[in-house]
Structure formats: structure tokens, C-alpha cells
Design a protein around this motif. Structure first.
Motif, PDB file in Angstrom:
ATOM      1  N   SER A 100       1.166  -1.445  -0.126  1.00  0.00           N
ATOM      2  CA  SER A 100      -0.360   0.097   0.458  1.00  0.00           C
ATOM      3  C   SER A 100       0.812   0.756   0.365  1.00  0.00           C
ATOM      4  N   LYS A 101       2.406   1.068   1.607  1.00  0.00           N
ATOM      5  CA  LYS A 101       2.898   2.218   0.749  1.00  0.00           C
ATOM      6  C   LYS A 101       3.365   2.423  -0.317  1.00  0.00           C
ATOM      7  N   ALA A 102       4.178   1.350  -1.251  1.00  0.00           N
ATOM      8  CA  ALA A 102       5.165   2.171  -3.022  1.00  0.00           C
ATOM      9  C   ALA A 102       3.430   2.144  -3.468  1.00  0.00           C
ATOM     10  N   SER A 103       2.290   2.253  -3.076  1.00  0.00           N
ATOM     11  CA  SER A 103       1.019   2.251  -4.531  1.00  0.00           C
ATOM     12  C   SER A 103       0.908   3.989  -4.270  1.00  0.00           C
ATOM     13  N   ASN A 104       0.204   4.791  -5.243  1.00  0.00           N
ATOM     14  CA  ASN A 104       0.116   5.768  -5.520  1.00  0.00           C
ATOM     15  C   ASN A 104      -1.101   6.315  -5.727  1.00  0.00           C
ATOM     16  N   VAL A 105      -2.288   4.488  -5.974  1.00  0.00           N
ATOM     17  CA  VAL A 105      -3.211   4.598  -6.273  1.00  0.00           C
ATOM     18  C   VAL A 105      -3.707   3.387  -6.051  1.00  0.00           C
ATOM     19  N   ILE A 106      -4.954   3.190  -5.364  1.00  0.00           N
ATOM     20  CA  ILE A 106      -5.763   2.331  -4.912  1.00  0.00           C
ATOM     21  C   ILE A 106      -7.337   2.443  -5.590  1.00  0.00           C
ATOM     22  N   VAL A 107      -7.388   1.224  -6.565  1.00  0.00           N
ATOM     23  CA  VAL A 107      -8.630   1.650  -7.130  1.00  0.00           C
ATOM     24  C   VAL A 107      -9.839  -0.136  -7.105  1.00  0.00           C
ATOM     25  N   ILE A 108     -10.787  -0.811  -7.353  1.00  0.00           N
ATOM     26  CA  ILE A 108     -11.712  -1.525  -7.435  1.00  0.00           C
ATOM     27  C   ILE A 108     -12.207  -1.334  -8.536  1.00  0.00           C
ATOM     28  N   GLY A 109     -12.163  -2.129  -9.467  1.00  0.00           N
ATOM     29  CA  GLY A 109     -12.625  -1.961 -10.580  1.00  0.00           C
ATOM     30  C   GLY A 109     -12.521  -3.196 -11.321  1.00  0.00           C
ATOM     31  N   SER A 110     -13.674  -3.102 -12.492  1.00  0.00           N
ATOM     32  CA  SER A 110     -13.188  -4.770 -13.632  1.00  0.00           C
ATOM     33  C   SER A 110     -12.788  -3.567 -15.022  1.00  0.00           C
ATOM     34  N   LEU A 111     -11.089  -4.566 -15.842  1.00  0.00           N
ATOM     35  CA  LEU A 111     -11.506  -4.353 -17.248  1.00  0.00           C
ATOM     36  C   LEU A 111     -12.626  -3.889 -18.034  1.00  0.00           C
ATOM     37  N   ASN A 112     -12.472  -2.937 -18.454  1.00  0.00           N
ATOM     38  CA  ASN A 112     -13.398  -2.102 -19.318  1.00  0.00           C
ATOM     39  C   ASN A 112     -13.263  -2.736 -21.335  1.00  0.00           C
ATOM     40  N   LYS A 113     -11.676  -2.432 -20.809  1.00  0.00           N
ATOM     41  CA  LYS A 113     -11.469  -3.062 -22.319  1.00  0.00           C
ATOM     42  C   LYS A 113     -10.149  -3.502 -22.569  1.00  0.00           C
ATOM     43  N   ARG A 114      -9.654  -4.872 -23.330  1.00  0.00           N
ATOM     44  CA  ARG A 114      -8.123  -4.752 -22.933  1.00  0.00           C
ATOM     45  C   ARG A 114      -7.944  -4.638 -24.305  1.00  0.00           C
ATOM     46  N   GLY A 115      -6.691  -4.044 -24.072  1.00  0.00           N
ATOM     47  CA  GLY A 115      -5.517  -3.459 -25.081  1.00  0.00           C
ATOM     48  C   GLY A 115      -5.175  -4.235 -26.144  1.00  0.00           C
ATOM     49  N   GLN A 116      -4.635  -3.689 -27.804  1.00  0.00           N
ATOM     50  CA  GLN A 116      -3.965  -4.623 -28.246  1.00  0.00           C
ATOM     51  C   GLN A 116      -2.592  -4.166 -27.996  1.00  0.00           C
ATOM     52  N   SER A 117      -2.382  -5.708 -27.799  1.00  0.00           N
ATOM     53  CA  SER A 117      -0.581  -5.867 -27.846  1.00  0.00           C
ATOM     54  C   SER A 117       0.303  -5.368 -28.592  1.00  0.00           C
ATOM     55  N   GLN A 118       1.138  -4.771 -28.132  1.00  0.00           N
ATOM     56  CA  GLN A 118       2.416  -3.846 -28.771  1.00  0.00           C
ATOM     57  C   GLN A 118       3.780  -4.244 -28.563  1.00  0.00           C
ATOM     58  N   VAL A 119       4.631  -4.460 -29.187  1.00  0.00           N
ATOM     59  CA  VAL A 119       5.926  -4.880 -28.885  1.00  0.00           C
ATOM     60  C   VAL A 119       6.478  -3.841 -29.810  1.00  0.00           C
ATOM     61  N   ASP A 120       7.709  -3.498 -28.795  1.00  0.00           N
ATOM     62  CA  ASP A 120       9.032  -2.782 -28.777  1.00  0.00           C
ATOM     63  C   ASP A 120      10.485  -3.691 -29.448  1.00  0.00           C
ATOM     64  N   ARG A 121      10.456  -3.706 -30.498  1.00  0.00           N
ATOM     65  CA  ARG A 121      11.978  -4.148 -30.978  1.00  0.00           C
ATOM     66  C   ARG A 121      12.923  -3.012 -30.859  1.00  0.00           C
ATOM     67  N   ASP A 122      14.351  -3.734 -30.822  1.00  0.00           N
ATOM     68  CA  ASP A 122      15.412  -3.049 -31.496  1.00  0.00           C
ATOM     69  C   ASP A 122      15.335  -3.565 -32.793  1.00  0.00           C
ATOM     70  N   THR A 123      17.048  -2.358 -33.711  1.00  0.00           N
ATOM     71  CA  THR A 123      16.788  -1.555 -34.550  1.00  0.00           C
ATOM     72  C   THR A 123      17.392  -3.340 -35.506  1.00  0.00           C
ATOM     73  N   GLU A 124      17.606  -4.679 -34.872  1.00  0.00           N
ATOM     74  CA  GLU A 124      17.244  -5.774 -35.510  1.00  0.00           C
ATOM     75  C   GLU A 124      16.976  -6.446 -35.544  1.00  0.00           C
ATOM     76  N   GLY A 125      15.555  -6.309 -34.972  1.00  0.00           N
ATOM     77  CA  GLY A 125      14.305  -7.062 -34.903  1.00  0.00           C
ATOM     78  C   GLY A 125      14.099  -7.519 -33.801  1.00  0.00           C
ATOM     79  N   GLY A 126      15.177  -7.317 -32.860  1.00  0.00           N
ATOM     80  CA  GLY A 126      14.724  -8.375 -31.374  1.00  0.00           C
ATOM     81  C   GLY A 126      13.683  -7.550 -30.255  1.00  0.00           C
TER      82      GLY A 126
END
Length: 204
Positions: free
Chosen positions: A52-78
Motif C-alpha cells: 500500500s505504501k508503494a502505491s500512489n493509487v489503489i482502486v477496485i473495478g473491472s476490465l472495460n476494454k482489453r488493449g491491443q498487444s504492443q511490441v517494441d523492437r530494437d534495430t535488429e528486430g529483437g
């Protein structure tokens, strides 16, 4: 003689087309699906109080919309990072030490440490994280950075818990039993500490 040449040329053309078609098929055929537990150094906590001390926000709720996957790659495609930014609908605010206004029905972006790489047909679970599911109620312990403008579960897995005490946190991966036990111990404390707030949401 001409007929022989045409026959040989015909055979060569057929062979080239066959080889070209096979190579195209190899490139285009679906890659086998894989799931990977990606190792990552994360914060750990010994008690609900620390969490709790490490958190600056604590909430209760539910998933409204699942986000699309994002992939970050390096210059070589890794692959550098795989994640999804999901929308979370707040049912109750327990703590808010940010300058952002949060209230019931507010929708906030949550950085989820899981995502799918279409290029390799691989789902990555960072530190064994499993994404939030629809029609489930969660209590989230979050950090918020105004520069990023999204919310991140504290300790990756520690900060996301299903309020149904029967549904303990399960991590993806074979070597996760001890870690699961540590996480669920802290989460059990948190569920007990905020049981009245949870009841209020369940009775809405």
C-alpha cells in the motif's frame, strides 16, 4: 531439336515455379503458437502495508476494454518489450495520491505486462503476468507517472488481485510456485485490510 529445347525449358520453368511456390509457402505458413514466461526483475513485498505504501493509487473495478498487444523492437528486430494498454473502469477509489481526479466510473489506462507478438506467434508473460479477464473484479495497487500518463500495477503481479478470495494469483511458468505463494500471502492480507471497501463494491 526445337521440341527438345521447349521441353527442357518447360521443365526448368515448372521447377522454378515449384521452388518459388514452396519458398513463398514457407514464409507465409502460420508459425506454431508459443507462450513464454519472460524473466524480469520486479519489486517484491513482505506485507500489505509495504504494498500500500508503494502505491500512489489503489482502486477496485473491472476490465472495460482489453488493449491491443504492443511490441517494441530494437534495430535488429529483437524484442525489447511486449505489453498491452487496457482500459480499467473504476468502481471505487481507495487511495489517490496523484493530481489526477479519479472517481467511480472513471476509465484509466493500465499497463499490462503481457502481450502477443504476431510476427513470431508468441505470447509473452513478463514475470509470469497473466492479463485481466472480462467480468472479473480486481483491486489494483498502482503507480502513476504524469509523464507516461498510464497506470502500472506495483511489483507487476503483487499489484493486481482478483477480489474473489477463491481466485488466487497464478503466474505463467513452471518455476513460479514459490513466488505465487509469496504474492498470494501479501494479497490475502490486502483483501482482508480492504474487505469493507470490497463489500461496498459487491453490493453496488
Amino acid at each position: 531439336m526445337n521440341r527438345k529445347k521447349f521441353t527442357i525449358l518447360g521443365i526448368i520453368v515448372v521447377l522454378l515455379l515449384s521452388i518459388g511456390g514452396y519458398m513463398t509457402y514457407q514464409k507465409m505458413k502460420p508459425k506454431p503458437y508459443k507462450e513464454v514466461a519472460a524473466e524480469a526483475k520486479t519489486d517484491s513485498f513482505d506485507s500489505e502495508e509495504e504494498l500500500s505504501k508503494a502505491s500512489n493509487v489503489i482502486v477496485i473495478g473491472s476490465l472495460n476494454k482489453r488493449g491491443q498487444s504492443q511490441v517494441d523492437r530494437d534495430t535488429e528486430g529483437g524484442v525489447l518489450a511486449v505489453y498491452r494498454m487496457s482500459d480499467f473502469k473504476i468502481a471505487q477509489v481507495i487511495k489517490n495520491d496523484t493530481n489526477k481526479s479519479l472517481a467511480e466510473d472513471t476509465i484509466i489506462p493500465i499497463y499490462e505486462n503481457e502481450g502477443h507478438d504476431e510476427k513470431t506467434n508468441t505470447t509473452y508473460h513478463v514475470a509470469g503476468y497473466e492479463k485481466m479477464e472480462n467480468n472479473e473484479t480486481y483491486m489494483l495497487f498502482l503507480t502513476y507517472d504524469p509523464e507516461d500518463k498510464y497506470y502500472v500495477p506495483v511489483g507487476v503481479n503483487y499489484g493486481k488481485m482478483n477480489v474473489d478470495s477463491e481466485k488466487e494469483t497464478e503466474l505463467y511458468g513452471d518455476d513460479s510456485d514459490n513466488q505465487e505463494e509469496e504474492i498470494n500471502k501479501v494479497q490475502e492480507e490486502a483483501l482482508d485490510t480492504y474487505k469493507e471497501e470490497i463489500k461496498e463494491v459487491e453490493n453496488q
